[in-house]
Design an enzyme around this catalytic site. Sequence first.
Site, short mmCIF file in Angstrom:
data_model
loop_
_atom_site.label_atom_id
_atom_site.label_comp_id
_atom_site.label_asym_id
_atom_site.label_seq_id
_atom_site.Cartn_x
_atom_site.Cartn_y
_atom_site.Cartn_z
CB SER A 198 -0.78 -0.25 0.64
OG SER A 198 -1.60 1.41 1.37
CE1 TYR A 207 -4.17 -2.60 5.08
CE2 TYR A 207 -3.69 -0.13 5.29
CZ TYR A 207 -3.82 -1.48 4.69
OH TYR A 207 -4.01 -1.76 3.41
CE LYS A 262 -1.65 -4.18 3.29
NZ LYS A 262 -2.18 -5.27 2.74
N1 LIG Z 1 -8.75 -0.27 -1.21
C1 LIG Z 1 -7.73 0.26 -1.29
O1 LIG Z 1 -7.88 1.66 -0.56
C2 LIG Z 1 -6.73 -0.37 -0.94
C3 LIG Z 1 -5.96 -1.68 -0.48
N2 LIG Z 1 -5.34 -1.99 -0.01
C4 LIG Z 1 -4.60 -3.93 -0.28
O2 LIG Z 1 -5.72 -4.42 -1.19
C5 LIG Z 1 -5.98 -5.50 -0.40
C6 LIG Z 1 -6.98 -5.99 -0.73
O3 LIG Z 1 -8.42 -4.98 -0.59
P1 LIG Z 1 -9.57 -4.41 -0.74
O4 LIG Z 1 -9.60 -4.68 -2.18
O5 LIG Z 1 -9.31 -2.72 -1.14
O6 LIG Z 1 -10.83 -4.64 -0.26
P2 LIG Z 1 -12.09 -5.62 0.36
O7 LIG Z 1 -12.13 -5.03 2.05
O8 LIG Z 1 -12.27 -5.57 -0.95
O9 LIG Z 1 -11.53 -6.88 -0.01
C7 LIG Z 1 -10.55 -7.95 0.90
C8 LIG Z 1 -10.20 -9.22 0.65
O10 LIG Z 1 -10.13 -9.90 1.61
C9 LIG Z 1 -10.33 -11.05 1.65
N3 LIG Z 1 -9.80 -11.41 3.29
C10 LIG Z 1 -9.93 -9.88 4.53
N4 LIG Z 1 -9.71 -11.20 5.88
C11 LIG Z 1 -9.55 -12.48 4.98
C12 LIG Z 1 -9.24 -13.60 5.64
N5 LIG Z 1 -8.13 -13.82 7.00
N6 LIG Z 1 -8.84 -14.77 4.79
C13 LIG Z 1 -8.85 -14.65 3.81
N7 LIG Z 1 -9.61 -13.54 3.01
C14 LIG Z 1 -9.90 -12.09 4.33
C15 LIG Z 1 -11.93 -10.28 2.47
O11 LIG Z 1 -13.10 -11.44 1.73
C16 LIG Z 1 -11.81 -9.25 0.72
O12 LIG Z 1 -12.27 -10.62 0.22
C17 LIG Z 1 -5.54 -5.50 1.01
O13 LIG Z 1 -4.38 -6.18 1.09
C18 LIG Z 1 -5.19 -3.99 1.36
O14 LIG Z 1 -5.41 -3.61 2.27
C19 LIG Z 1 -3.99 -1.50 -0.68
C20 LIG Z 1 -4.14 -0.16 -0.40
C21 LIG Z 1 -5.18 0.47 -0.72
C1 LIG Z 2 -8.63 1.64 3.66
C2 LIG Z 2 -7.33 2.96 2.98
O1 LIG Z 2 -8.96 3.50 2.76
C3 LIG Z 2 -6.87 2.80 1.89
O2 LIG Z 2 -6.02 0.59 2.54
C4 LIG Z 2 -4.26 1.57 2.27
O3 LIG Z 2 -3.59 0.71 2.00
C5 LIG Z 2 -4.74 3.17 1.56
O4 LIG Z 2 -4.22 3.38 3.27
C6 LIG Z 2 -5.65 3.62 1.17
O5 LIG Z 2 -6.64 4.84 1.78
#
Ligand SMILES: NC(=O)C1=CN([C@@H]2O[C@H](COP(=O)(O)OP(=O)(O)OC[C@H]3O[C@@H](n4cnc5c(N)ncnc54)[C@H](O)[C@@H]3O)[C@@H](O)[C@H]2O)C=CC1
Ligand SMILES: C[C@H](O)[C@@H]1OC(=O)[C@H](O)[C@@H]1O
Length: 255
Positions: free
Chosen positions: A145, A158, A162
């Site tokens: 991230s 968090y 990352k």
């Molecule tokens: N959305 C954002 O702005 C950003 C997201 N990220 C990273 O991207 C990745 C994906 O997140 P998003 O798609 O944004 O959110 P999201 O909440 O839509 O996806 C996260 C996924 O991880 C799964 N998950 C959570 N805990 C779990 C577990 N214990 N076992 C198996 N699966 C699990 C969830 O069910 C979900 O499918 C994360 O690692 C997050 O930290 C990084 C930077 C920014």
């Molecule tokens: C969950 C936050 O909105 C998202 O996840 C990250 O890793 C960054 O801080 C984004 O803003």
Amino acid sequence: MTNLLQGKRVFVTGASSGIGRAVAIGCAQHGADVALNYGHDEAGAESAVREIEALGRTAFAMQADVAEPESAGRFVGEAATALGGIDVFVNNAGICPFHGFLDMPVDTFERTMRVNMHGAYFMVQAAARAMVEQGTGGSIMAMSSISALVGGEYQTHYTPTKAGVLSLMQSTAIALGKHGIRCNALLPGTILTEINRDDLADRQKREYMESRVPLGRLGQPEDMVGPAVFLASDLSAYVTGAALLVDGGMFVNLQ
Ligand SMILES: NC(=O)C1=CN([C@@H]2O[C@H](COP(=O)(O)OP(=O)(O)OC[C@H]3O[C@@H](n4cnc5c(N)ncnc54)[C@H](O)[C@@H]3O)[C@@H](O)[C@H]2O)C=CC1
Ligand SMILES: C[C@H](O)[C@@H]1OC(=O)[C@H](O)[C@@H]1O
């Protein structure tokens, strides 16, 4: 679409929603067969499987909590059996339960560490073991991230995970280079998904975050597909230990 990933078997954790789901489907659009891990959202995983199969690709889905170290070998083993091997591993599953520092509940801290950091470690290790045994190299990427580089008042539990995932990709790039396995980190900025739905429901905060992005908008999960396909494909054959920011320019925008 291209055939950049034709013949490749791509595994994605946390693939039932958001970035993981978009990357799983996007890789299939570029010719890959895909194994999806999901935590609890069976309907989300099943609908992604249907989309991938509609593209004429093979899909396999398995529920497993990445926080449990034993999930890693089970997911990678069963998925490799279903798809006939592994070429690309995307460590994506993660949580970010926003909370203040001074009263952070121990449970929230520990769960965030276990899902984001321990989960990444054991999943990447299991994928690497399978790739080494297979003997044909591979590409591993982890969803780090922008938060690996900068802090967040309600993300003190968090952001270290990352930074840890970024560091894991740097060290595994060294450990696995001799096996032809590349390891890279993707650093999304703010992408609109479930993980920040509540946080960005605050209109003032959302407008502030948008105002920080030189490209003028927050990201969509599909914005992560091109960078992930690049790192998965042979276009990035000489790229390892790298960190790719995908943030619309947010990080460099001081003033
Ligand atoms: N959305 C954002 O702005 C950003 C997201 N990220 C990273 O991207 C990745 C994906 O997140 P998003 O798609 O944004 O959110 P999201 O909440 O839509 O996806 C996260 C996924 O991880 C799964 N998950 C959570 N805990 C779990 C577990 N214990 N076992 C198996 N699966 C699990 C969830 O069910 C979900 O499918 C994360 O690692 C997050 O930290 C990084 C930077 C920014
Ligand atoms: C969950 C936050 O909105 C998202 O996840 C990250 O890793 C960054 O801080 C984004 O803003």
